[in-house]
Design an enzyme around this catalytic site. Structure first.
Site, PDB file in Angstrom:
ATOM      1  N   ASP A 203      46.212  22.264   7.235  1.00  0.00           N
ATOM      2  CA  ASP A 203      46.462  23.394   8.232  1.00  0.00           C
ATOM      3  C   ASP A 203      45.984  23.162   9.540  1.00  0.00           C
ATOM      4  O   ASP A 203      44.699  23.360   9.752  1.00  0.00           O
ATOM      5  CB  ASP A 203      45.930  24.677   7.575  1.00  0.00           C
ATOM      6  CG  ASP A 203      46.469  25.814   8.433  1.00  0.00           C
ATOM      7  OD1 ASP A 203      47.161  25.772   9.567  1.00  0.00           O
ATOM      8  OD2 ASP A 203      46.567  26.737   8.053  1.00  0.00           O
ATOM      9  N   HIS A 208      42.608  27.801  14.561  1.00  0.00           N
ATOM     10  CA  HIS A 208      41.308  27.589  13.800  1.00  0.00           C
ATOM     11  C   HIS A 208      40.444  26.797  14.536  1.00  0.00           C
ATOM     12  O   HIS A 208      39.394  26.133  14.282  1.00  0.00           O
ATOM     13  CB  HIS A 208      41.633  27.130  12.368  1.00  0.00           C
ATOM     14  CG  HIS A 208      42.729  28.137  11.710  1.00  0.00           C
ATOM     15  ND1 HIS A 208      42.306  29.522  11.531  1.00  0.00           N
ATOM     16  CD2 HIS A 208      43.996  27.940  11.287  1.00  0.00           C
ATOM     17  CE1 HIS A 208      43.329  29.978  10.890  1.00  0.00           C
ATOM     18  NE2 HIS A 208      44.464  29.045  10.889  1.00  0.00           N
ATOM     19  N   ILE A 223      39.115  31.268  14.489  1.00  0.00           N
ATOM     20  CA  ILE A 223      38.893  31.979  13.127  1.00  0.00           C
ATOM     21  C   ILE A 223      39.012  31.077  12.248  1.00  0.00           C
ATOM     22  O   ILE A 223      39.699  29.968  12.197  1.00  0.00           O
ATOM     23  CB  ILE A 223      39.812  33.271  13.118  1.00  0.00           C
ATOM     24  CG1 ILE A 223      41.318  32.667  12.902  1.00  0.00           C
ATOM     25  CG2 ILE A 223      39.605  34.133  14.003  1.00  0.00           C
ATOM     26  CD1 ILE A 223      42.008  34.068  12.554  1.00  0.00           C
ATOM     27  N   GLY A 226      42.369  31.661   6.404  1.00  0.00           N
ATOM     28  CA  GLY A 226      42.455  32.429   5.406  1.00  0.00           C
ATOM     29  C   GLY A 226      42.315  31.881   3.991  1.00  0.00           C
ATOM     30  O   GLY A 226      41.651  32.209   2.971  1.00  0.00           O
TER      31      GLY A 226
END
Length: 301
Positions: A203, A208, A223, A226
């Site tokens: 990902d 990120h 961040i 998830g």
């Protein structure tokens, strides 16, 4: 069911959704090695002391169960949503993830992913889109993983059709924690480089890693993925209660790399309901979450 239907038909769907479901994505292959398993395990917090997850020659070397979200990632994230009204990828949020582990996880493999639109809901000001992916072993045809991925796209509603989804068992369960103290609590501090490491499992969203891109999304810093903190919480459940055959979470908040995650768990029959929050901010980041244990007789109490 070892093969997905060509179309998940629903008489309540609008014509727009009916037509979108007919657009069958091409199957996508995924090949991985022991190195990829170790990289994933490290990405969700496994350590050098946990040799069963980080050393390929260990007698019990294995992928953590949530590795099952990795082979399907490119297939599910590549599905077209351009048919939605006012579709803007910047307004897409990962809402929920359900993973079922259907067969033992090989430590290296050659898989193929079958992807279909499962359910599309008109939430008024937003759309909710659930995709199903079957990940199968190319050599045997066995289904190894089933994933159901729900995303919310703000500003893309108003197209008509269904507003509420069907009960899909464990994939849609409310998983409300009992009103008692948790049976187990695990606390783990993430690394400031956690997202930089986890992204190498596939990902590569700049949200990120790139502070300027994160700022466009309204965040002071990049961040954590998830699916990364889902994997960390899944590791906590595995360590506390043993193996499970499925896991479902709802993403309810963001985690910043370096923050401490606290997972609270309640065993109810063959399920472990759990929630995860950040210690520093007290923000709940995983809700409506649970696993179904493989064998309740052998599961840890």
């Amino acid at each position: 069911m070892s093969k997905l239907p060509d179309v998940f038909t629903d008489p309540e769907d609008s014509q727009l959704v009916t037509d979108a479901k007919k657009d069958k994505p091409e199957d996508q292959e995924f090949i991985y090695t022991e190195r990829d398993v170790i990289l994933y395990n490290l990405g969700v917090g496994a350590t050098a002391k946990e040799l069963q997850w980080t050393y390929e020659s260990h007698d019990e070397f294995a992928a953590l169960p949530t590795f099952g979200v990795i082979p399907q990632f490119a297939a599910s994230s590549g599905i077209s949503l351009g048919w939605l009204p006012n579709f803007n990828p910047a307004k897409l949020l990962h809402g929920e993830q359900y993973l079922a582990i259907k067969s033992p996880i090989p430590t290296e493999g050659h898989f193929v992913n079958e992807t279909r639109l499962l359910e599309v809901l008109d939430k008024g000001k937003a759309a909710s889109v659930t995709t199903m992916v079957y990940t199968k072993d190319v050599a045997t045809g066995n289904v190894i993983f089933e994933n159901q991925i729900t995303v919310f796209i703000r500003g893309a509603g108003g197209f008509g059709g269904k507003r509420s989804g069907k009960d899909r068992g464990a994939a849609t369960a409310a998983n409300t924690p009992p009103k008692r103290q948790p049976d187990a609590v695990v606390e783990e501090k993430t690394n400031v480089s956690q997202a930089a490491l986890y992204r190498l499992s596939g990902d590569y969203n700049p949200l990120h890693i790139d502070p300027s891109f994160a700022a466009i999304g309204g965040f002071d810093q990049p961040i954590l993925h998830g699916l990364c903190f889902m994997g960390i919480a899944g590791k906590h459940v595995l360590q506390s209660f043993g193996a499970y055959k499925d896991i479902k979470v709802r993403f309810s908040g963001v985690v910043f790399p370096g923050e401490t995650l606290i997972t609270e768990m309640w065993k109810t029959g063959n399920k472990v309901i759990f929630s995860t929050k950040t210690k520093e901010r007290g923000t709940t980041v995983l809700t409506a979450a649970a696993v179904t244990l493989v064998d309740t007789d052998k599961a840890k109490l």
